[in-house]
Design an enzyme around this catalytic site. Structure first.
Site, mmCIF file in Angstrom:
data_model
loop_
_atom_site.group_PDB
_atom_site.id
_atom_site.type_symbol
_atom_site.label_atom_id
_atom_site.label_comp_id
_atom_site.label_asym_id
_atom_site.label_seq_id
_atom_site.Cartn_x
_atom_site.Cartn_y
_atom_site.Cartn_z
ATOM 1 N N LYS A 39 -19.972 -17.274 20.109
ATOM 2 C CA LYS A 39 -18.686 -17.181 20.819
ATOM 3 C C LYS A 39 -17.623 -17.201 19.714
ATOM 4 O O LYS A 39 -17.474 -18.180 18.978
ATOM 5 C CB LYS A 39 -18.584 -18.346 21.791
ATOM 6 C CG LYS A 39 -17.252 -18.944 22.144
ATOM 7 C CD LYS A 39 -16.236 -18.143 22.839
ATOM 8 C CE LYS A 39 -15.008 -19.031 23.106
ATOM 9 N NZ LYS A 39 -13.927 -18.857 22.137
ATOM 10 N N GLY B 88 -15.359 -28.308 16.038
ATOM 11 C CA GLY B 88 -14.010 -28.204 16.612
ATOM 12 C C GLY B 88 -13.519 -29.557 17.074
ATOM 13 O O GLY B 88 -13.845 -30.598 16.473
ATOM 14 N N SER B 89 -12.770 -29.562 18.184
ATOM 15 C CA SER B 89 -12.142 -30.799 18.642
ATOM 16 C C SER B 89 -13.133 -31.692 19.400
ATOM 17 O O SER B 89 -14.163 -31.216 19.891
ATOM 18 C CB SER B 89 -10.983 -30.463 19.579
ATOM 19 O OG SER B 89 -11.482 -29.846 20.744
ATOM 20 N N ARG B 90 -12.762 -32.956 19.522
ATOM 21 C CA ARG B 90 -13.594 -33.881 20.291
ATOM 22 C C ARG B 90 -13.620 -33.452 21.758
ATOM 23 O O ARG B 90 -14.673 -33.484 22.389
ATOM 24 C CB ARG B 90 -13.039 -35.305 20.175
ATOM 25 C CG ARG B 90 -13.992 -36.319 20.769
ATOM 26 C CD ARG B 90 -13.421 -37.701 20.995
ATOM 27 N NE ARG B 90 -12.903 -38.380 19.835
ATOM 28 C CZ ARG B 90 -12.799 -39.712 19.733
ATOM 29 N NH1 ARG B 90 -13.227 -40.481 20.707
ATOM 30 N NH2 ARG B 90 -12.275 -40.274 18.679
ATOM 31 N N GLU C 264 -8.201 -38.927 15.272
ATOM 32 C CA GLU C 264 -8.025 -37.958 14.196
ATOM 33 C C GLU C 264 -6.672 -37.241 14.340
ATOM 34 O O GLU C 264 -6.324 -36.780 15.417
ATOM 35 C CB GLU C 264 -9.149 -36.911 14.281
ATOM 36 C CG GLU C 264 -9.057 -35.832 13.228
ATOM 37 C CD GLU C 264 -10.112 -34.727 13.425
ATOM 38 O OE1 GLU C 264 -10.844 -34.450 12.482
ATOM 39 O OE2 GLU C 264 -10.190 -34.149 14.535
ATOM 40 N N GLY D 115 -13.270 -30.400 23.030
ATOM 41 C CA GLY D 115 -14.093 -29.197 23.200
ATOM 42 C C GLY D 115 -15.572 -29.525 23.074
ATOM 43 O O GLY D 115 -16.390 -29.134 23.924
ATOM 44 N N GLY D 116 -15.934 -30.253 22.028
ATOM 45 C CA GLY D 116 -17.346 -30.594 21.799
ATOM 46 C C GLY D 116 -17.910 -31.426 22.935
ATOM 47 O O GLY D 116 -19.028 -31.202 23.416
ATOM 48 N N CYS E 252 -12.869 -30.945 7.877
ATOM 49 C CA CYS E 252 -13.480 -32.000 8.701
ATOM 50 C C CYS E 252 -13.515 -33.324 7.946
ATOM 51 O O CYS E 252 -13.505 -34.387 8.545
ATOM 52 C CB CYS E 252 -14.918 -31.643 9.066
ATOM 53 S SG CYS E 252 -15.253 -29.914 9.193
ATOM 54 N N GLU F 45 -19.961 -30.938 15.949
ATOM 55 C CA GLU F 45 -19.308 -31.690 14.867
ATOM 56 C C GLU F 45 -17.851 -31.741 15.265
ATOM 57 O O GLU F 45 -17.214 -30.692 15.419
ATOM 58 C CB GLU F 45 -19.559 -30.936 13.549
ATOM 59 C CG GLU F 45 -19.278 -31.778 12.340
ATOM 60 C CD GLU F 45 -17.943 -31.430 11.752
ATOM 61 O OE1 GLU F 45 -16.964 -32.088 12.166
ATOM 62 O OE2 GLU F 45 -17.876 -30.540 10.912
#
Ligand code: NAP
Length: 519
Positions: free
Chosen positions: A181, A238-240, A392, A242-243, A299, A262
């Protein structure tokens, strides 16, 4: 207009379109990309499912040839990548060239790994027909590919963690089809690499379906991909939010699948007392380099520094914020990242006990998505009282937290969430003196560093780029280095099979000369 790549053909052109944005100018780029349709997703997943058996049978040599062909293919288009990626990301040319080199290097690293072959962790327990009271069966196991893998391109690594980046390279190396994606911020870069992937697959006679590239929103196309029954694992950076969303989707499927996301990490640094003036200056300038590298969009960017209070702490804080003031505003990867950065700083500055030592004014932000540097300060007591300070803030900012005692330092370590890295600065003897602190920190991070800064992740077999939640969704994994292949493989045991039938990796005569565990 450009559309998705579905196997060896192209996707639907009739859906809504989007354009990338140049973060240096604040203007949209001219190329149009069509969102993948639901039919595109189904076709890509069906092709992947149909190719999976053939891919699983490929030997290490064949996989190595493809990975090396693709690595060279990326090098051939470096000049096009420089133009497109610079326009889509605002990143400077040396960074594009360095990241392309890292991407080709990763592909070759996985080629070498699978050509040698011992990564399959072959284990052999010979049968003993005369064992008493019961005969022992002949058991042999090895790692096999998990099946089609969905990969979400990272905004902050348009090459090294995108279409042919570490997630895809490790999945292909394991023998899995890959469905990518694309990230909406760099579709042109994704397409250039995607076309090279197709060219390399065809040149190596890999089956159609070994790869597809889908444009579109995460919440529609990304969701359909993760929910499709053909997909057996997910790789994400990516972001928390999204993950976590993808992890939850994958867990709720009728057949739950692993998600290797991650996500977020503040990569704290602990400074022990006793630094000389020269060491303090060296530390401040090293921290500056690490915290502002790539406009703080790595990161492993160190976001929080726990340091001794008192006279030394005041001196260090003044020195560091003076240095940060010298750094001019630079473009972030996309406007969403800039607004997340500004929101993060606003929320941090509203926390009880947080003082802003330096924050580049919005006047510096002339056009595009330029971010200024920022240094904020608080003390351990206030930090411990408000978990919002542990979030973060993705960008070129540092939160300095002073502590007064060893006990306070340990309390700080104990409340930390899972991290990709934790760095310690001090003398060798401090490691003994603060042994308990180090033991606590080992439970919090995937990589501990001593007198070194966390950015500049080495790609090699022993690296760990992972850690407890929320730095990743699975603390047993790494997304960088050869260990990344284990995310996309699973152990299979063969019991009682004749030697002739067994895969070469498990045959008595060990024709591939692998390192094996034999009992
Ligand atoms: P992101 O918003 O997490 O997006 C990454 C990918 O996941 C995109 O393809 C996105 O689709 C998709 N996605 C996001 N939310 C989803 C959901 N709920 N369901 C399905 N798919 C979803 O990350 P980003 O755009 O790269 O950056 C945003 C923020 O993430 C940054 O400001 C930063 O805070 C953080 N970040 C952290 C790291 C790190 O390594 N720690 C790296 C990059 C970013 P769309 O294309 O539709 O957006």
């Amino acid at each position: 207009m450009e559309s998705s790549i579905i196997g060896y053909s192209r996707g639907d052109l009739s859906a809504k379109t989007f354009q990338a944005f140049n973060p240096r100018t604040g203007k949209n780029l001219s190329a149009n990309y069509a969102h993948a349709s639901e039919d595109d997703v189904s076709r890509a997943c069906d092709l992947a499912k149909n190719s999976a058996l053939e891919l699983a049978q490929l030997d290490g040599k064949s996989k190595g040839i493809f990975l090396r062909t693709l690595a060279s293919g990326i090098e051939e288009i470096i000049d096009d990548l420089v133009v497109t990626m610079m326009a889509e990301t605002g990143l400077p040319e040396p960074r594009v060239r360095a990241e392309a080199g890292r991407t080709s290097g990763q592909l070759r690293m996985f080629a070498e790994l699978v050509e040698e072959g011992s990564w399959v962790d072959a284990r052999i327990d010979l049968g003993q027909a005369d064992r008493q009271p019961l005969p022992k069966p002949d058991l042999r196991s090895m790692l096999r590919p998990i099946g089609p893998v969905a990969v979400f391109c990272a905004s902050n690594f348009p090459l090294a963690f995108s279409v042919a980046g570490g997630d895809s390279a490790s999945a292909w190396a394991a023998g899995c089809p890959v469905l990518v994606k694309a990230h909406h911020a760099h579709p042109g870069t994704a397409l250039l690499i995607g076309q090279k992937v197709v060219e390399s697959l065809k040149a190596c006679n890999w089956p159609e379906g070994s790869f597809s590239l889908l444009f579109g929103d995460g919440r529609t196309i990304g969701k359909s991909l993760v929910e499709h029954p053909a997909i057996k694992a997910v790789g994400f950076t990516g972001s928390r939010t999204g993950g976590r969303a993808l992890f939850d989707l994958a867990s709720k499927r009728p057949e739950p699948i692993p998600v290797f996301a991650e996500m977020s990490s503040i990569n704290p640094i602990f400074v022990f007392s006793g630094m000389s003036t020269k060491q303090t200056e060296e530390f401040a300038s090293g921290l500056l380099g690490s915290a502002t590298l790539g406009v703080g969009q790595f990161c492993t960017n160190p976001g929080v520094v726990f340091h001794p209070g008192g006279e030394w702490g005041d001196h260090f804080a003044k020195l560091y914020s003076r240095m940060m003031q010298e750094i001019s505003a630079s473009p972030m990867l996309h406007d969403g990242i800039l607004s997340a950065y500004e929101n993060g700083l606003n929320s941090l500055s509203s926390c009880e006990g947080v003082k802003s030592l330096h924050r580049a004014s919005s006047k510096e932000i002339v056009e595009g998505s330029f971010a200024g540097t920022c240094v904020m300060q608080t003390n351990a007591r206030d930090f411990l009282a408000d978990e919002a300070m542990m979030e973060e803030v993705f960008g070129p900012s540092t939160l300095l937290v002073s502590y007064e005692s060893q006990e306070e330092m340990q309390k700080l370590a104990k409340v930390l969430e899972g991290q990709l890295t934790v760095s310690l600065f001090g003398k060798d003897i401090d490691l003994k003196k603060y042994g308990e602190l180090v033991a606590i920190l080992e439970t919090k991070a995937g990589r501990l560093l001593f007198n070194q800064f966390p950015t500049g992740v080495e790609v090699c077999p022993s690296i760990v780029h992972g850690g407890p939640y929320p730095s990743t969704s699975d603390s047993r994994s790494t997304s960088v280095g050869t260990g990344a292949i284990f995310r996309f493989s699973r152990p299979v045991c063969f019991q009682g099979f004749p030697n002739d039938w067994l895969p070469d990796e498990l045959k008595d005569e060990n024709p591939l000369a692998l390192r094996r565990s034999e009992g």
